[in-house]
Scaffold this active site. Structure first.
Site, PDB file in Angstrom:
ATOM      1  N   HIS A   1       1.006  -4.641   3.045  1.00  0.00           N
ATOM      2  CA  HIS A   1      -0.274  -4.790   3.739  1.00  0.00           C
ATOM      3  C   HIS A   1      -0.442  -6.247   4.157  1.00  0.00           C
ATOM      4  CE1 HIS A   1      -4.925  -4.019   3.901  1.00  0.00           C
ATOM      5  NE2 HIS A   1      -4.498  -4.756   4.878  1.00  0.00           N
TER       6      HIS A   1
ATOM      7  N   LYS B   1      -5.839 -13.763  10.374  1.00  0.00           N
ATOM      8  CA  LYS B   1      -6.832 -13.811   9.295  1.00  0.00           C
ATOM      9  C   LYS B   1      -6.301 -14.541   8.058  1.00  0.00           C
ATOM     10  CE  LYS B   1      -9.968 -11.099   6.446  1.00  0.00           C
ATOM     11  NZ  LYS B   1     -10.467  -9.760   6.072  1.00  0.00           N
ATOM     12  N   HIS B   2      -5.064 -14.247   7.656  1.00  0.00           N
ATOM     13  CA  HIS B   2      -4.550 -14.777   6.386  1.00  0.00           C
ATOM     14  C   HIS B   2      -3.467 -15.841   6.577  1.00  0.00           C
ATOM     15  CE1 HIS B   2      -6.719 -11.608   4.233  1.00  0.00           C
ATOM     16  NE2 HIS B   2      -6.234 -10.743   5.110  1.00  0.00           N
TER      17      HIS B   2
ATOM     18  N   PHE C   1      -1.433  -5.029  13.974  1.00  0.00           N
ATOM     19  CA  PHE C   1      -1.581  -5.188  12.515  1.00  0.00           C
ATOM     20  C   PHE C   1      -1.041  -6.559  12.092  1.00  0.00           C
ATOM     21  CE2 PHE C   1      -0.129  -3.096   8.204  1.00  0.00           C
ATOM     22  CZ  PHE C   1      -1.169  -3.714   7.537  1.00  0.00           C
TER      23      PHE C   1
ATOM     24  N   HIS D   1      -3.229  -9.370  13.277  1.00  0.00           N
ATOM     25  CA  HIS D   1      -4.443  -9.479  12.455  1.00  0.00           C
ATOM     26  C   HIS D   1      -4.140 -10.196  11.138  1.00  0.00           C
ATOM     27  CE1 HIS D   1      -8.079  -8.222  10.264  1.00  0.00           C
ATOM     28  NE2 HIS D   1      -7.266  -7.892   9.285  1.00  0.00           N
ATOM     29  N   GLU D   2      -3.026  -9.795  10.499  1.00  0.00           N
ATOM     30  CA  GLU D   2      -2.673 -10.402   9.208  1.00  0.00           C
ATOM     31  C   GLU D   2      -2.362 -11.883   9.371  1.00  0.00           C
ATOM     32  OE1 GLU D   2      -2.816  -8.972   6.054  1.00  0.00           O
ATOM     33  OE2 GLU D   2      -3.869  -7.445   7.198  1.00  0.00           O
TER      34      GLU D   2
ATOM     35  N   GLN E   1       0.829  -1.209   0.000  1.00  0.00           N
ATOM     36  CA  GLN E   1       0.000   0.000   0.000  1.00  0.00           C
ATOM     37  C   GLN E   1       0.865   1.262   0.000  1.00  0.00           C
ATOM     38  OE1 GLN E   1      -2.401  -0.245   3.565  1.00  0.00           O
ATOM     39  NE2 GLN E   1      -0.642  -0.190   4.949  1.00  0.00           N
TER      40      GLN E   1
END
Ligand SMILES: *[C@@H]1O[C@H](CO)[C@@H](O)[C@H](O)[C@H]1NC(C)=O
Length: 245
Positions: free
Chosen positions: A61, A118-119, A111, A114-115, A34
């Site tokens: 990101h 989630k991924h 951050f 979360h990444e 990003q």
């Protein structure tokens, strides 16, 4: 058929199915970077990390497992919580290359957590947590998006550039076509926000994208500078979330 042979075949079939199932966790990764100027230059605004203002460069990101049909798995393993101690050797590099611009200001851990949750947990069969962040950092050193754009005269100075020229600059520098996502600044202009490259399931090789995210850009987009929003950014403490596909 002799029964010992039948058993052998059954074992082989089971092994083959296991291999196919494991490798079918997902089809490819999106490696998403990003532009901080465009993250900040919106109504939602941004907050610089507690470790300081990031460089005026594309930041990571995420590295997102995806399917060829455009859908993606998420939050695949609630049992593998993010463990900061597993990536302590990468923290300095993550702060530089994967900074969080969300408000309120943070050191990045929320951050990255979360990444990962989630991924990253969806590619666990291939990359453990350290491997996941390490691969993403290595991919970033393989592709210098800002250099590719600047070499083609596309500079983050608030000018508008054609999507055709942006696509061409990246494709020629990297060898594969990118997906490009835009967002909208406070005046309603579309601006260059995120660039998607596709990576094979090993996380090592950039590939041609099986499917691209739908573009939200129009034919000309602004490439805003990063840095003028600083003071404002520090004052805003409104909670915003990272935009995702
Ligand atoms: C931005 O840079 C480009 C390429 O050097 C140049 O053509 C353009 O005039 C510049 N725009 C501004 C607003 O300075």
């Amino acid at each position: 058929m002799k029964s010992s042979c039948r058993v052998l075949i059954q074992i082989l079939v089971i092994q083959l199915l296991t291999i196919l199932c494991v490798s079918k966790d997902f089809d490819f990764f999106y490696f998403v970077q990003q532009w901080p100027g465009s993250y900040c230059d919106t109504k939602g605004n941004c907050c610089y990390p507690t470790t300081g203002k990031p460089d005026a460069d594309f930041g990571i990101h995420g590295l997102w497992p995806n399917y060829n049909d455009g859908t993606y798995p998420s939050n695949c393993d609630p049992n593998t919580a993010f463990d900061p101690s597993a990536i302590s050797d990468l923290t300095t590099s993550l702060e530089i290359n994967w900074p969080s611009l969300a408000c309120p200001s943070s050191n990045g851990l929320s951050f990255w957590s979360h990444e990962w949750e989630k991924h990253g947990t969806c590619s666990e069969s291939i990359l453990d947590q350290h491997g996941y962040f390490d691969r993403a950092l290595k991919l970033k050193t393989q592709v210098n998006l800002l250099q590719a754009l600047e070499n083609a005269g596309i500079k983050p100075n608030g000018s508008f550039y054609s999507m055709v020229s942006i696509n061409k600059a990246i494709t020629e520098a990297i060898g594969f076509s990118p997906g490009i996502e835009c967002n909208v600044d406070v005046s309603g202009n579309h601006q260059l926000y995120q660039i998607y490259l596709c990576v094979d399931t090993s996380g090592s090789n950039i590939i041609e994208c099986p499917v691209l995210p739908t573009s939200s850009c129009g034919s000309k987009v602004e490439f805003p500078p990063f840095g003028n929003q600083g003071i404002e950014a520090f004052l805003v403490s409104e909670q915003t979330d990272h935009l995702e596909l």
